[in-house]
Design an enzyme around this catalytic site. Structure first.
Site, mmCIF file in Angstrom:
data_model
loop_
_atom_site.group_PDB
_atom_site.id
_atom_site.type_symbol
_atom_site.label_atom_id
_atom_site.label_comp_id
_atom_site.label_asym_id
_atom_site.label_seq_id
_atom_site.Cartn_x
_atom_site.Cartn_y
_atom_site.Cartn_z
ATOM 1 N N LYS A 90 7.987 -6.455 7.916
ATOM 2 C CA LYS A 90 6.802 -5.881 7.273
ATOM 3 C C LYS A 90 6.745 -4.360 7.477
ATOM 4 O O LYS A 90 6.477 -3.591 6.551
ATOM 5 C CB LYS A 90 5.550 -6.557 7.858
ATOM 6 N N CYS A 147 -2.001 1.117 5.033
ATOM 7 C CA CYS A 147 -0.760 0.404 5.332
ATOM 8 C C CYS A 147 0.405 1.380 5.450
ATOM 9 O O CYS A 147 0.965 1.571 6.519
ATOM 10 C CB CYS A 147 -0.472 -0.598 4.227
HETATM 11 N N1 SAJ Z 1 2.161 6.646 -3.757
HETATM 12 C C1 SAJ Z 1 2.759 7.833 -4.167
HETATM 13 N N2 SAJ Z 1 3.861 7.773 -4.947
HETATM 14 C C2 SAJ Z 1 4.403 6.583 -5.354
HETATM 15 C C3 SAJ Z 1 3.804 5.367 -4.921
HETATM 16 C C4 SAJ Z 1 2.685 5.430 -4.122
HETATM 17 O O1 SAJ Z 1 2.307 8.938 -3.828
HETATM 18 O O2 SAJ Z 1 5.397 6.613 -6.099
HETATM 19 C C5 SAJ Z 1 0.971 6.693 -2.883
HETATM 20 C C6 SAJ Z 1 -0.274 6.076 -3.515
HETATM 21 O O3 SAJ Z 1 -0.928 6.985 -4.338
HETATM 22 C C7 SAJ Z 1 -1.085 5.714 -2.280
HETATM 23 C C8 SAJ Z 1 -0.007 5.332 -1.260
HETATM 24 O O4 SAJ Z 1 1.197 5.892 -1.746
HETATM 25 O O5 SAJ Z 1 -1.795 6.839 -1.802
HETATM 26 C C9 SAJ Z 1 0.175 3.832 -1.055
HETATM 27 O O6 SAJ Z 1 0.032 3.115 -2.269
HETATM 28 P P1 SAJ Z 1 0.923 1.833 -2.674
HETATM 29 O O7 SAJ Z 1 0.430 1.347 -3.971
HETATM 30 O O8 SAJ Z 1 2.366 2.188 -2.614
HETATM 31 O O9 SAJ Z 1 0.693 0.792 -1.499
HETATM 32 P P2 SAJ Z 1 -0.604 0.118 -0.761
HETATM 33 O O10 SAJ Z 1 -0.863 0.909 0.484
HETATM 34 O O11 SAJ Z 1 -1.733 -0.102 -1.692
HETATM 35 O O12 SAJ Z 1 0.022 -1.333 -0.369
HETATM 36 C C10 SAJ Z 1 1.222 -1.414 0.415
HETATM 37 C C11 SAJ Z 1 2.193 -2.371 -0.289
HETATM 38 N N3 SAJ Z 1 3.523 -2.236 0.319
HETATM 39 C C12 SAJ Z 1 4.624 -2.008 -0.429
HETATM 40 O O13 SAJ Z 1 4.600 -1.840 -1.627
HETATM 41 C C13 SAJ Z 1 5.933 -1.954 0.305
HETATM 42 C C14 SAJ Z 1 1.684 -3.803 -0.169
HETATM 43 O O14 SAJ Z 1 2.631 -4.722 -0.696
HETATM 44 C C15 SAJ Z 1 1.396 -4.139 1.302
HETATM 45 O O15 SAJ Z 1 0.872 -5.449 1.446
HETATM 46 C C16 SAJ Z 1 0.356 -3.164 1.807
HETATM 47 O O16 SAJ Z 1 0.904 -1.849 1.724
HETATM 48 C C17 SAJ Z 1 0.046 -3.532 3.269
HETATM 49 O O17 SAJ Z 1 -0.979 -4.199 3.484
HETATM 50 O O18 SAJ Z 1 0.846 -3.235 4.143
#
Ligand code: SAJ
Length: 412
Positions: free
Chosen positions: A212, A266
């Site tokens: 994870k 996360c």
């Molecule tokens: N972000 C970027 N650029 C990108 C992708 C995301 O700047 O290309 C930023 C987003 O704007 C945000 C942050 O990253 O601020 C995180 O967003 P996210 O959509 O990537 O992830 P979370 O935090 O909503 O959810 C993640 C997920 N993990 C993965 O995709 C590996 C989810 O599956 C997990 O269950 C969750 O963390 C968790 O609970 O750990």
């Protein structure tokens, strides 16, 4: 083994949907939470968090008698622990919620029960949880001492769902299940197969914990690469969005999107659990965290430079949430940037966030919550901080003659 009663401890963003998923499969579910408000809300068939479709599921589960919430743990056949694991000073994981939850269920455990830790945890947390329960129940045997013949089975099965898509991902995603012994894992797999349609893959507890953390660190490191590129591109006067689009035409290149920083509870947190466990070895993972945490400062510097050209500029911040199309402002770089700009008193700061009705305390009195069109009507500087759908639909004519700082590539 048939699980007649399943208890979910911690009824938040993960625990409540999980409880509802079991209930939808006609399992009797006892939800446990320390918050009387959460318990009362759920027992009325309502929800205290925002997640699409969850309200309907919980309403059905409660009204049909499959889900009931309480503040005091009760006997069950399986216990799922889904409580927060934040970090403390010095980026160290705080296991106090897991400790309190496992101690709270220890008195009601009986021979044959299964306990699964779902909370994102540093490596070794499942073993610690088993020991906290063993300390309180010397009359029962646990896997760390009795191996396959233990009275209580213990496993780790990390949640992996994406906020905003929880209900679908809970059912469809594959699950990694780490048993403290093989039988512990097999029993946990049987439990999850109640509602999971993805594969349930067995491993040991430590690998499941690390898996994870690895998933979220992978994303953090890759976002850091994109964020670093965007800073380099600003320096060299190159459009980073075009750059990434072009590089991604290569069949083995897939660069993520830069942004104003990384938010949420996360991806910005979990990599630190790896760094804390192996500080000497985690150089890249640590650096990625630092790069992402520093990105808001870079955005603020750009706004400051732009503001210097005006006497008292009106600055419109588009978006406060930590990512697109959600109302979640926690650990949001957009919120941090907006607050810092207001504190710097560069000018009048407007916030446009279509998913909220009132400003959070951090901005109250410093920033005006505004409609998109009203804000664009008077702004000198427009900062795109979140790529919400209404912003994507924006007619770019409205931005003519304004200084635009687009951290999400919305207009690129
Ligand atoms: N972000 C970027 N650029 C990108 C992708 C995301 O700047 O290309 C930023 C987003 O704007 C945000 C942050 O990253 O601020 C995180 O967003 P996210 O959509 O990537 O992830 P979370 O935090 O909503 O959810 C993640 C997920 N993990 C993965 O995709 C590996 C989810 O599956 C997990 O269950 C969750 O963390 C968790 O609970 O750990």
């Amino acid at each position: 083994m048939s699980f007649n009663v399943v208890s979910v401890v911690g009824l938040g963003y993960i625990g409540l949907p999980t409880a509802a998923a079991f209930a939808a499969r006609r399992k009797k579910v006892v939800g446990v939470d320390v918050s009387q408000h959460a318990v009362d809300t759920i027992n009325r068939g309502e929800i205290h968090i925002v997640e699409p479709e969850l309200d309907m599921l919980v309403h059905a589960a409660v009204s049909e008698g499959y889900l009931r919430a309480t503040t005091v743990p009760e006997a069950a056949d399986a216990f799922l622990i889904a409580v927060p694991t934040p970090f403390m000073e010095g980026n160290k994981p705080d296991l106090s919620y897991i400790e309190a939850a496992s101690r709270s269920i220890a008195p009601v455990l009986k021979k044959g029960d299964l306990v699964v830790l779902e909370s994102t945890s540093p490596v070794g947390a499942t073993e610690k949880m088993a020991q906290w329960m063993a300390d309180l129940r010397p009359d029962l045997t646990f896997p760390q001492h009795a191996g396959e013949s233990s009275d209580i089975r213990v496993a780790h099965c990390p949640e992996r769902v994406l906020p905003g898509h929880v209900i679908r991902e809970l059912v469809e995603n594959d699950r990694v299940i780490g048993g403290m012994t093989r039988k512990c894992g097999e029993l946990a797999r049987e439990l999850y197969q109640t509602f999971v349609q993805g594969d349930c893959i067995l491993t040991d507890a430590r690998t499941a914990e690390m898996c994870k953390l690895t998933e979220n660190s992978f994303r953090d490191v890759n976002i850091a690469f994109a964020n670093e590129l965007s800073i380099i591109a600003d320096e060299l006067d190159i459009n980073v969005w075009e750059l990434i689009r072009l590089a991604n035409r290569h069949p083995r290149v897939s660069i993520l999107q830069p942004g104003p920083g990384v938010g949420g509870h996360c991806i910005a947190v979990d990599p630190w659990f790896i760094v804390d466990s192996a500080p000497e070895q985690s150089r890249l993972i640590r650096t990625a965290r630092l790069v992402n945490d520093d990105k808001p400062r870079h955005v603020i510097d750009r706004v400051k430079k732009a503001a210097d050209r005006f006497k008292e500029p009106v600055i419109a911040c588009l978006g406060l949430a930590f990512k697109a199309n959600i109302d979640d402002l926690r650990e949001s770089p957009a919120l941090e940037i907006t607050r810092t700009l207001a504190d710097m008193r560069l000018g009048r700061v407007l916030a446009v966030e279509p998913n909220i009705d009132s400003l959070p305390a951090a901005l109250d009195g410093k920033v005006e919550l505004c409609d998109l069109l009203d804000a664009l009507g008077i702004a000198d500087i427009v900062i795109v901080l979140v790529d919400h759908v209404p912003f994507k639909r924006l007619d770019t004519v409205r931005l003519q003659s304004k200084v635009v700082i687009d951290t999400r590539g919305l207009l690129a």
